[in-house]
Scaffold this motif. Structure first.
Motif, short mmCIF file in Angstrom:
data_model
loop_
_atom_site.label_atom_id
_atom_site.label_comp_id
_atom_site.label_asym_id
_atom_site.label_seq_id
_atom_site.Cartn_x
_atom_site.Cartn_y
_atom_site.Cartn_z
N ARG A 92 0.83 -1.21 0.00
CA ARG A 92 0.00 0.00 0.00
C ARG A 92 0.87 1.27 0.00
N CYS A 93 1.93 1.23 0.76
CA CYS A 93 2.80 2.41 0.85
C CYS A 93 3.52 2.71 -0.46
N LEU A 94 3.92 1.66 -1.16
CA LEU A 94 4.72 1.83 -2.38
C LEU A 94 3.87 1.90 -3.63
N GLY A 95 2.58 1.56 -3.53
CA GLY A 95 1.72 1.60 -4.70
C GLY A 95 1.99 0.51 -5.70
N ARG A 96 2.59 -0.58 -5.27
CA ARG A 96 2.82 -1.75 -6.11
C ARG A 96 2.78 -2.98 -5.21
N LEU A 97 2.62 -4.12 -5.83
CA LEU A 97 2.52 -5.35 -5.05
C LEU A 97 3.89 -5.76 -4.53
N VAL A 98 4.01 -5.93 -3.23
CA VAL A 98 5.25 -6.36 -2.59
C VAL A 98 5.05 -7.77 -2.05
N THR A 99 5.84 -8.72 -2.51
CA THR A 99 5.74 -10.09 -2.04
C THR A 99 6.74 -10.33 -0.91
#
Length: 460
Positions: free
Chosen positions: A70-77
């Motif tokens: 959510r913070c980075l605006g991309r999916l973090v796995t």
């Protein structure tokens, strides 16, 4: 020996532009959304320990990944933040996890053969993981989904939804014809890349968001079902968990019931009858059953009957079978049926009824119903047809009708040619086991059939 600093996690935090205390506050907020009360006390010291190399508990790791997404605006796995090297269990989704994050995480694990083998070796089908959240958790799923911020700028359209549905139909037809192991890599790749990106995008309307999420849920269900057919049960269980969560996010109670029914079916096959009954009862809850079409109601009911039969509750199983028969009898061509149940016909009901009767010890009744299934099944359902023939031969052999069993099993082997199915393979193994007392009789039908079965297993 000291711990190794988690440089990937540190880099992600730096990229997000957050202090450790601010990240901790956001982790607490996301944890509260998911009802993960044990994580609402996370503070700056926890973040510091994780950056320093302490591996967080699985749920904390998944909440951390979602927070950074959510913070980075991309999916973090989990792999992106260095939390997969020491323990694979971190990548296994739970009911409380965000379905979008776990879709990509599990998809990545499922995609790579060597990693999938390691996952299967270090994890197992989990009875504990079948414990369903309370009704309030399911009711809050839609609110959680609406609160999820877009992770990409792509604007999702109705055409995108149609494209996903079209691809799902293609993968489903291949599964029905060739078995769950055929085309699984392509299915999972499409799910974790194209579909995950669409779920992460911006939607023109709430209706499109709901339609896309429902389409993704059906595809995740298919990923679970193909893993189930491939006898990769830990993966199947986890895909079906994700699919249920996605269905609940859009309030599609019949679809959620359809997927819970699959989990119940799996539990029956794996010798967990009481869990199967509990899951089947959840699939038959008032909101899921009442909003389902008649054909789907029959499907839910017959799997409930199978669970009851496996649990030894003969009277309740018989009543459930009767209701399933009646529900299917009420279905008509004019019903507004979801496309996912078009394949559930008289042949399907007969197959599941036969399995329930077999578990109740009524071998003659089971034989009759398996024959009914074989007689009424449509030609395109090759995989299921071959499995039904295998089961029919088994109940014939159990009654001492070896000649009939051999003839049926020969037809089953014919049908299994080119089918890549763990269930079909297992029926061949069971066939050889039943034939073992007769395989040394030279030139006998049983010996010839056993040799053919052995050859098919060696080629699989």
């Amino acid at each position: 020996m000291g711990r190794t600093r988690n440089v990937k996690l540190a880099a992600a935090i730096a990229q997000a532009g957050l202090s450790q205390s601010r990240l901790a506050a956001r982790v607490r907020s996301v944890a509260a959304e998911h009802g993960a009360n044990e994580l609402t006390g996370v503070g700056q010291s926890h973040i510091a320990k994780w950056v320093g190399g302490v591996v967080p508990e699985p749920q904390a790791a998944r909440i951390l990944a979602e927070t950074l997404s959510r913070c980075l605006g991309r999916l973090v796995t989990l792999a992106d933040i260095g939390l997969t090297a020491d323990t694979d269990e971190l990548e296994l989704p739970a009911w409380s996890d965000d379905p979008l994050t776990t879709l990509v995480t599990l998809g990545s694990k499922d995609m790579v053969d060597i990693d999938r083998r390691h996952l299967l070796a270090t994890s197992a089908y989990s009875v504990a993981a079948l414990a369903l959240p309370d009704d309030q958790w399911f009711e809050r799923a839609a609110d959680r989904a609406r609160a999820r911020k877009p992770l990409s700028s792509y604007v999702v359209t109705a055409q995108d939804v149609d494209d996903v549905r079209e691809m799902t139909a293609i993968f489903s037809r291949r599964d029905q014809k060739r078995g769950g192991r055929a085309g699984r890599a392509a299915l999972v790749a499409y799910l974790r890349t194209d579909v995950a990106e669409l779920l992460s995008g911006r939607f023109l309307s709430e209706d499109i968001r709901r339609a896309m999420t429902a389409a993704a849920a059906e595809l995740a269900y298919l990923a679970g079902w193909t893993a189930f057919d491939g006898r990769e049960h830990p993966l199947a269980q986890r895909w079906l968990t994700i699919a249920t969560g996605l269905a609940e996010e859009v309030g599609d109670a019949p679809l959620a019931g359809h997927i819970l029914r699959a989990l119940a079916h799996q539990a029956v096959d794996l010798g967990q009858p009481m869990e199967a009954v509990r899951l089947a009862e959840a699939s038959l809850s008032s909101r899921r059953y009442a909003r389902a079409c008649w054909r789907e109601r029959s499907l839910l009911g017959v799997v409930h009957a199978r669970g009851l039969a496996a649990a030894g509750d003969k009277k309740a199983a018989a009543a459930a079978l009767l209701r399933a028969e009646q529900d299917l009898g009420r279905a008509s061509d004019g019903d507004d049926e979801p496309k996912r149940v078009f394949f559930y016909t008289e042949a399907s009901l007969a197959h599941e009824t036969a399995a329930a009767l077999r578990d109740l010890g009524d071998l003659k009744g089971a034989e009759t119903q398996f024959k009914r299934s074989v007689r009424t099944r449509r030609a395109q359902f090759v995989r299921t047809h071959s499995v039904t023939l295998g089961y029919l031969g088994a109940v014939q052999a159990q009654q001492g009708h070896l000649d009939s069993a051999c003839e049926t099993w020969s037809q089953a082997l014919d049908a299994m040619t080119g089918v890549q199915s763990g269930r079909a393979r297992e029926s061949i193994v069971q066939m050889r086991r039943a034939l073992s007392p007769f395989r040394n009789r030279a030139d006998s039908q049983a010996a010839e059939l056993d040799a053919r079965a052995r050859s098919m297993l060696s080629q699989a």
